[in-house]
Design a protein around this motif. Structure first.
Motif, short mmCIF file in Angstrom:
data_model
loop_
_atom_site.label_atom_id
_atom_site.label_comp_id
_atom_site.label_asym_id
_atom_site.label_seq_id
_atom_site.Cartn_x
_atom_site.Cartn_y
_atom_site.Cartn_z
N GLN A 17 -6.46 -3.31 5.52
CA GLN A 17 -7.02 -2.21 4.73
C GLN A 17 -8.00 -1.37 5.56
N TRP A 57 -6.89 -2.57 -4.21
CA TRP A 57 -8.06 -3.42 -3.95
C TRP A 57 -8.40 -4.26 -5.19
N CYS A 106 -5.53 3.12 -3.14
CA CYS A 106 -6.34 2.12 -2.46
C CYS A 106 -7.21 1.36 -3.47
N GLN A 150 -4.32 8.94 -2.27
CA GLN A 150 -4.60 7.79 -1.40
C GLN A 150 -5.78 6.97 -1.93
N TYR A 164 0.84 -1.20 0.00
CA TYR A 164 0.00 0.00 0.00
C TYR A 164 0.87 1.25 0.00
#
Length: 548
Positions: free
Chosen positions: A161, A84, A80, A76, A54
């Motif tokens: 997460q 994902w 993310c 961000q 990440y």
């Protein structure tokens, strides 16, 4: 018919320095348990290093955004979403491999059972086949256990997460708690699921934590995926995982219709904790109804799904058909597909006006609108640029003489940050790797946290360059390790093992093009001529070279 062989692409090896590979999974791969385990281990590298990946993905998207290649939303959110997507694709590939290998072993087991059932097989062959059958049953059990391991790995990645999401959520403006108001409109959410689908079970387990946080603000319901099939004798619906899944769907639909949210949601969560083949059985329905506080035999749920838990009640089957039609109308074709029904702008405006008249405001009113996030981020970067003109960073104390370390400091002082990193990359000094890592981190922090311009970063002491290491100095560590040094004739001395640290200051400076232009102007200014009048500099009449 042999099961289709899944293909493992370059995503199997998550280390970014390795070349892309394609591994073909064959029946021999499934029978060699060590190879199968190594394959799954390679495929789980992303889950094992989820936090590091990440951070790395965020840095990559920050560089893309700096070059003007960024997408919608802040860095961000983009990182993310990318991570994902990659994570879910890995989950699906791993599941395909496990299901393929289990199916391969099942085919072999069926062949061996057929041989044992035959009367023509001699005793020696039967003993040999029984031994192989026992070994393959053990192997199948071990492979099937990978589904449990997969569930644990997924939950661990989701927790990581969710932790990252909680960190960013903590940066948002906090609003005081407001008790729910009677008659308040809730956000309607529909989950398209299948009762025996592993992805749906995972999705519902994740939403369980969501319900704990915002359960009073959402209207959650389930709709089930299937395909209408009039030739299907029992339910009239074809479910992907078999008739047992249709029975589980009927049980949950009846609980949703006749029980309050808290009870039917606990009933669903109870079934999700069982093994997948148990979902839809009468025993599972009775046990989970008792756990959730549902009266199965004396209530409407039992009448709907069947008092014996067989899911053959006419009302339950009709509910399943209606649910499948609703799912098709929503365009949901696979699990893990939450759908939020959107209100029209007129409805939203009317609801906000009614709240304003009552003197009530939503808990989300103080949050930054989505369309304003980019503008807020730009203002934050501009503010950081105006407040911060440099960035200081240093290594930790490590075992090295300050005299040796100072040579590296003089080598990078006054250099552009990228040039300093390249110098340390090719340096043969033992401490160069540590200094290079420190410079890379300092550069990322200066750009990401203080908004400094990466094209003008310098490691400099007196010369102004691109992002310079503006200053670099070395200090002795707080402690000096002392050891005895034996000498001749029974004497000894004290040997000192020093430690030191290097500190740097990064500042913005002039680019290489600007420096070259300045140097050219300086040289042109020094050019003089006795016979030609230049237009770009004033005419000079220098004195004699020897004046005495």
């Amino acid at each position: 018919m042999a099961p289709k062989q899944p293909e493992l692409g370059s995503l199997a090896i998550q280390a970014p320095t390795l070349a892309s590979q394609t591994v073909h999974v064959t029946p021999s791969t499934c029978y060699e348990l060590s190879v199968f385990k190594d394959l799954m281990k390679e495929y789980r590298k992303l889950d094992d290093t989820i936090t590091m990946r990440y951070n790395r993905t965020t840095a990559q998207f920050r560089d893309r955004d700096r070059l003007g290649l960024g997408g919608k939303g802040n860095v961000q959110d983009q990182a993310c979403a990318h991570l994902w997507k990659e994570l879910v694709e890995n989950w699906k590939r791993r599941r395909d491999i496990i299901e393929y290998c289990v199916e391969v072993v099942d085919v072999s087991l069926d062949d061996k059972r057929t041989v044992l059932a035959s009367d023509d097989t001699d005793p020696a062959t039967q003993r040999k086949v029984k031994g192989a059958l026992y070994a393959e049953e053990t192997q199948r059990r071990l492979m099937h256990n990978e589904f449990t391991v997969e569930s644990i790995v997924r939950n661990r990645s989701l927790n990581a997460q969710l932790f990252v999401a909680a960190v960013y959520a903590s940066l948002l403006p906090q609003t005081p708690f407001r008790a729910p108001i009677e008659g308040e409109v809730k956000v309607p959410i529909v989950l398209g699921v299948m009762s025996q689908c592993p992805d749906a079970i995972l999705c519902e387990s994740v939403f369980d934590s969501v319900v704990e946080e915002v359960g009073d603000k959402i209207d959650l319901t389930l709709t089930f995926i299937g395909q209408a099939n009039s030739s299907e004798p029992e339910f009239g619906i074809t479910c992907k995982h078999g008739p047992g899944e249709c029975a589980g769907n009927v049980h949950e639909l009846c609980a949703i219709k006749y029980e309050p949210f808290s009870k039917w949601w606990n009933f669903v969560q109870c079934e999700n904790k069982l093994s997948r083949p148990e979902i839809g059985t009468p025993e599972a329905a009775f046990d989970c109804a008792a756990t959730a506080g549902i009266d199965w035999t004396g209530g409407q749920v039992g009448v709907c799904a069947g008092p014996d838990g067989s899911a053959t009640g006419k009302e339950g089957i009709q509910l399943l058909k209606e649910s499948v039609e609703v799912t098709a109308s929503l365009g949901i074709t696979r699990s893990l597909s939450p759908t939020v029904r959107k209100d029209t702008p007129e409805d939203i405006a009317a609801a906000r006006k009614a709240e304003a008249e009552k003197g009530q405001s939503s808990v989300f009113d103080s949050l930054i609108p989505v369309e304003d996030k980019e503008e807020v981020a730009e203002r934050a970067i501009e503010k950081a640029k105006s407040e911060h003109t440099h960035h200081k960073y240093s290594t930790a104390n490590f075992k090295i003489s300050h005299r040796k370390l100072n040579k590296l400091g003089r080598q990078i002082a006054g250099q552009p940050i990228d040039m300093a990193i390249m110098q340390m990359n090719f340096s043969e000094k033992r401490a160069s790797k540590r200094i290079k890592s420190m410079l890379v981190v300092a550069k990322d922090h200066a750009v990401g946290y203080k908004g400094l311009d990466v094209s003008k970063l310098v490691v400099g002491k007196s010369i102004v360059c691109l992002w310079l290491v503006r200053e670099a100095w070395v200090t002795k560590g707080p402690n000096v390790l002392k050891r005895l040094e034996p000498k001749g004739r029974g004497r000894f001395g004290i040997r000192h093992h020093p430690d030191s640290r290097m500190s740097v200051v990064l500042k913005e400076g002039k680019t290489k093009a600007e420096l070259a232009q300045k140097e050219r102007a300086r040289k042109l200014k020094r050019i003089v001529s006795s016979g030609i009048t230049r237009e770009d500099v004033p005419l000079r009449n220098p004195g004699p070279a020897w004046a005495w």
